[in-house]
Design a protein around this motif. Structure first.
Motif, PDB file in Angstrom:
ATOM      1  N   ARG A   1     -11.447  52.576  67.428  1.00 12.88           N
ATOM      2  CA  ARG A   1     -11.884  53.088  66.130  1.00 12.88           C
ATOM      3  C   ARG A   1     -11.660  52.059  65.031  1.00 12.88           C
ATOM      4  N   ALA A   2     -10.472  51.440  65.022  1.00 11.50           N
ATOM      5  CA  ALA A   2     -10.180  50.426  64.003  1.00 11.50           C
ATOM      6  C   ALA A   2     -11.085  49.211  64.175  1.00 11.50           C
ATOM      7  N   ALA A   3     -11.396  48.860  65.427  1.00 12.91           N
ATOM      8  CA  ALA A   3     -12.270  47.716  65.687  1.00 12.91           C
ATOM      9  C   ALA A   3     -13.673  47.964  65.140  1.00 12.91           C
ATOM     10  N   ARG A   4     -14.177  49.185  65.329  1.00 14.54           N
ATOM     11  CA  ARG A   4     -15.516  49.507  64.820  1.00 14.54           C
ATOM     12  C   ARG A   4     -15.559  49.387  63.297  1.00 14.54           C
ATOM     13  N   GLU A   5     -14.516  49.868  62.635  1.00 15.57           N
ATOM     14  CA  GLU A   5     -14.473  49.814  61.175  1.00 15.57           C
ATOM     15  C   GLU A   5     -14.438  48.367  60.682  1.00 15.57           C
ATOM     16  N   LYS A   6     -13.622  47.535  61.325  1.00 15.58           N
ATOM     17  CA  LYS A   6     -13.495  46.148  60.875  1.00 15.58           C
ATOM     18  C   LYS A   6     -14.713  45.311  61.254  1.00 15.58           C
ATOM     19  N   ALA A   7     -15.411  45.708  62.307  1.00 14.17           N
ATOM     20  CA  ALA A   7     -16.612  44.983  62.722  1.00 14.17           C
ATOM     21  C   ALA A   7     -17.740  45.139  61.710  1.00 14.17           C
ATOM     22  N   ARG A   8     -17.686  46.192  60.892  1.00 15.07           N
ATOM     23  CA  ARG A   8     -18.734  46.410  59.892  1.00 15.07           C
ATOM     24  C   ARG A   8     -18.785  45.280  58.869  1.00 15.07           C
ATOM     25  N   ASP A   9     -17.644  44.639  58.643  1.00 16.74           N
ATOM     26  CA  ASP A   9     -17.600  43.523  57.688  1.00 16.74           C
ATOM     27  C   ASP A   9     -18.086  42.226  58.310  1.00 16.74           C
ATOM     28  N   GLY A  10     -18.419  42.256  59.597  1.00 22.61           N
ATOM     29  CA  GLY A  10     -18.934  41.075  60.281  1.00 22.61           C
ATOM     30  C   GLY A  10     -17.857  40.291  61.000  1.00 22.61           C
TER      31      GLY A  10
ATOM     32  N   ASP B   1      -9.383  43.490  74.389  1.00 19.53           N
ATOM     33  CA  ASP B   1      -8.621  43.866  75.583  1.00 19.53           C
ATOM     34  C   ASP B   1      -9.377  44.955  76.341  1.00 19.53           C
ATOM     35  N   LEU B   2      -9.301  44.919  77.670  1.00 18.47           N
ATOM     36  CA  LEU B   2     -10.026  45.902  78.478  1.00 18.47           C
ATOM     37  C   LEU B   2      -9.459  47.304  78.337  1.00 18.47           C
TER      38      LEU B   2
ATOM     39  N   THR C   1     -14.501  47.456  77.783  1.00 22.77           N
ATOM     40  CA  THR C   1     -15.828  47.011  78.211  1.00 22.77           C
ATOM     41  C   THR C   1     -16.921  47.725  77.411  1.00 22.77           C
ATOM     42  N   ALA C   2     -16.759  49.031  77.252  1.00 19.63           N
ATOM     43  CA  ALA C   2     -17.739  49.796  76.467  1.00 19.63           C
ATOM     44  C   ALA C   2     -17.715  49.350  75.011  1.00 19.63           C
ATOM     45  N   LEU C   3     -16.529  49.071  74.475  1.00 16.53           N
ATOM     46  CA  LEU C   3     -16.426  48.602  73.094  1.00 16.53           C
ATOM     47  C   LEU C   3     -17.102  47.242  72.943  1.00 16.53           C
ATOM     48  N   ALA C   4     -16.913  46.369  73.945  1.00 12.58           N
ATOM     49  CA  ALA C   4     -17.539  45.042  73.888  1.00 12.58           C
ATOM     50  C   ALA C   4     -19.054  45.164  73.820  1.00 12.58           C
ATOM     51  N   ALA C   5     -19.620  46.037  74.651  1.00 15.70           N
ATOM     52  CA  ALA C   5     -21.075  46.249  74.642  1.00 15.70           C
ATOM     53  C   ALA C   5     -21.537  46.798  73.294  1.00 15.70           C
ATOM     54  N   GLU C   6     -20.735  47.687  72.711  1.00 17.56           N
ATOM     55  CA  GLU C   6     -21.080  48.274  71.410  1.00 17.56           C
ATOM     56  C   GLU C   6     -21.035  47.220  70.314  1.00 17.56           C
ATOM     57  N   LEU C   7     -20.003  46.378  70.328  1.00 14.10           N
ATOM     58  CA  LEU C   7     -19.882  45.322  69.319  1.00 14.10           C
ATOM     59  C   LEU C   7     -21.018  44.316  69.445  1.00 14.10           C
ATOM     60  N   LYS C   8     -21.366  43.973  70.676  1.00 16.91           N
ATOM     61  CA  LYS C   8     -22.442  43.013  70.909  1.00 16.91           C
ATOM     62  C   LYS C   8     -23.787  43.583  70.458  1.00 16.91           C
TER      63      LYS C   8
ATOM     64  N   ALA D   1     -14.869  41.862  86.165  1.00 11.62           N
ATOM     65  CA  ALA D   1     -15.620  40.663  85.791  1.00 11.62           C
ATOM     66  C   ALA D   1     -17.112  40.972  85.696  1.00 11.62           C
ATOM     67  N   VAL D   2     -17.640  41.732  86.678  1.00  8.05           N
ATOM     68  CA  VAL D   2     -19.050  42.122  86.657  1.00  8.05           C
ATOM     69  C   VAL D   2     -19.337  42.994  85.441  1.00  8.05           C
ATOM     70  N   ALA D   3     -18.413  43.921  85.146  1.00  6.87           N
ATOM     71  CA  ALA D   3     -18.579  44.806  83.992  1.00  6.87           C
ATOM     72  C   ALA D   3     -18.594  44.011  82.688  1.00  6.87           C
ATOM     73  N   ALA D   4     -17.779  42.951  82.638  1.00 10.86           N
ATOM     74  CA  ALA D   4     -17.738  42.110  81.440  1.00 10.86           C
ATOM     75  C   ALA D   4     -19.075  41.435  81.201  1.00 10.86           C
ATOM     76  N   VAL D   5     -19.682  40.934  82.272  1.00 11.96           N
ATOM     77  CA  VAL D   5     -20.986  40.280  82.155  1.00 11.96           C
ATOM     78  C   VAL D   5     -22.035  41.278  81.686  1.00 11.96           C
ATOM     79  N   ARG D   6     -22.015  42.465  82.267  1.00 12.24           N
ATOM     80  CA  ARG D   6     -22.985  43.499  81.893  1.00 12.24           C
ATOM     81  C   ARG D   6     -22.813  43.935  80.441  1.00 12.24           C
ATOM     82  N   ALA D   7     -21.576  43.855  79.949  1.00 11.77           N
ATOM     83  CA  ALA D   7     -21.305  44.250  78.562  1.00 11.77           C
ATOM     84  C   ALA D   7     -21.742  43.187  77.560  1.00 11.77           C
ATOM     85  N   GLY D   8     -22.165  42.022  78.066  1.00 14.99           N
ATOM     86  CA  GLY D   8     -22.630  40.964  77.179  1.00 14.99           C
ATOM     87  C   GLY D   8     -21.557  39.993  76.766  1.00 14.99           C
ATOM     88  N   ALA D   9     -20.373  40.050  77.430  1.00 13.83           N
ATOM     89  CA  ALA D   9     -19.290  39.126  77.106  1.00 13.83           C
ATOM     90  C   ALA D   9     -19.666  37.716  77.559  1.00 13.83           C
TER      91      ALA D   9
END
Length: 364
Positions: free
Chosen positions: A39-48, A55-56, A64-71, A91-99
């Motif tokens: 939740r805090a990451a989503r709020e701070k990501a709004r500022d760019g 962290d996983l 992993t889901a957060l990484a995909a959302e941020l990307k 590792a496969v999940a990380a690639v799929r998430a766009g990391a």
């Protein structure tokens, strides 16, 4: 004026690890923002952000889901996933998430900084691709302007001049009438005259943009340039009840290599835009300084600012937010600055309004 540091968003629920990364990355020149939950990451990501270290395992969700959302929310940024329990599946999940990378904790500082720099290279590459695409679009519009110019200069300017002349004759005749008769006749006449002048100015913008003059650089005194612009616009600022100030260092500034008249046109255009955007009681500031082999000038206002979504488009020909604008004012400014070997950027002023930043080479 210095370039803004690269922005790193670190998302981890380990407070000690966050403190260590904050110190390590801060010493390396990065601007670090930390979050311990999704939740805090989503709020701070709004500022760019430029790169997110995620962290996983997080207390309120999956990294992993957060990484995909941020990307997805910031496609030109990059995400690096961190984990203390690496498996083939993660590792496969990380690639799929766009990391773009996947690091084991605890990771060596050198490895972390190297991975971060590689991620930043990708971010810069995205920015370069976006700039190339923007330039290609501008080039297409420039070609269209060039094609239109020959017709505009003859087919529009000649009848426009004839109409202005006849209107001037009519105005003189009306003013010879009794005062009681002039009122109802002059009002629509003056309105038409103003509209013809506006059309003439728009046409002049087209011609100036499509057929730039030959560049003949000389030595330009920066302090005198700033003072002249402020003097010229002080009356308009007073009429709008906006404070127009200049901020220049006491020490001497190096001279610019350029044409004083055209650079004055650039600053007048930017300051006029700032005055129009600033509410009554607000402030517009024209400042100057030097860095390395360049002189910088900024125009700040206390208006609403330029929305992030528009910043990549405001220098495009024909793009405008004004009801009666030609969409060529800022493109002309940008073309003049580019011809001088400089750069023009838009950002946020300290007062929350718009900031236009010019960087121009000094005279040799």
């Amino acid at each position: 004026m210095t370039l803004s540091p690269s922005r790193v968003l670190v998302v981890d629920d380990n407070a000690a690890f966050l403190d260590n990364l904050d110190e390590l990355l801060g010493d390396a020149g990065y601007a670090v923002r930390a979050a311990s939950t999704c939740r805090a990451a989503r709020e701070k990501a709004r500022d760019g952000f430029d790169v997110a270290l995620v962290d996983l395992r997080l207390p309120d969700g999956d990294g992993t889901a957060l990484a995909a959302e941020l990307k997805a929310g910031s496609p030109d940024s990059e995400v690096v996933l961190l984990t203390g329990f690496a498996t083939l599946e993660t590792a496969v999940a990380a690639v799929r998430a766009g990391a773009c990378a996947y690091l084991m904790k605890p990771c060596a500082p050198r490895e972390l900084l190297l991975t971060l720099e590689q991620a930043m290279r990708q971010v810069r590459l995205h920015a370069e691709k976006r700039e190339l695409a923007r330039r290609a679009q501008v080039t297409e519009k420039l070609a269209a302007v060039g094609t239109m110019t020959a017709g505009l200069s003859h087919e529009i300017r000649n009848p426009l001049n004839a109409a202005a002349l006849q209107l001037s004759v009519l105005e003189r005749r009306v003013r010879r009438l009794a005062d009681a008769q002039q009122g109802t006749l002059l009002e629509p006449l003056l309105l038409v005259r103003d509209e013809i002048r506006r059309l003439d100015h728009i046409l002049e913008d087209f011609l100036q943009f499509a057929r730039p003059r030959e560049f003949r650089p000389g030595s330009v005194d920066v302090k005198a340039l700033v003072r002249r612009v402020v003097d010229l616009l002080s009356g308009q600022a007073e009429t709008r009840k906006v404070t127009l100030t200049q901020v220049v260092p006491d020490a001497a500034l190096p001279s610019l290599a350029g044409e004083e008249e055209r650079l004055r046109q650039v600053l007048i255009n930017l300051c006029l835009n700032a005055l129009e955007s600033t509410p009554t009681g607000g402030q517009v500031t024209l400042a100057a300084g030097a860095e390395d082999t360049r002189v910088w000038l900024t125009v700040d206002d206390t208006g609403a600012g330029v929305p992030e979504a528009m910043r990549d488009r405001i220098f495009e020909p024909f793009f405008t937010t004004k009801a009666q604008g030609s969409g060529l004012g800022l493109p002309i400014v940008h073309a003049i600055v580019t011809q001088h070997g400089g750069t023009l950027e838009v950002g946020t002023a300290p007062g929350g309004g718009a900031r236009f930043i010019l960087r121009l080479p000094v005279a040799r």
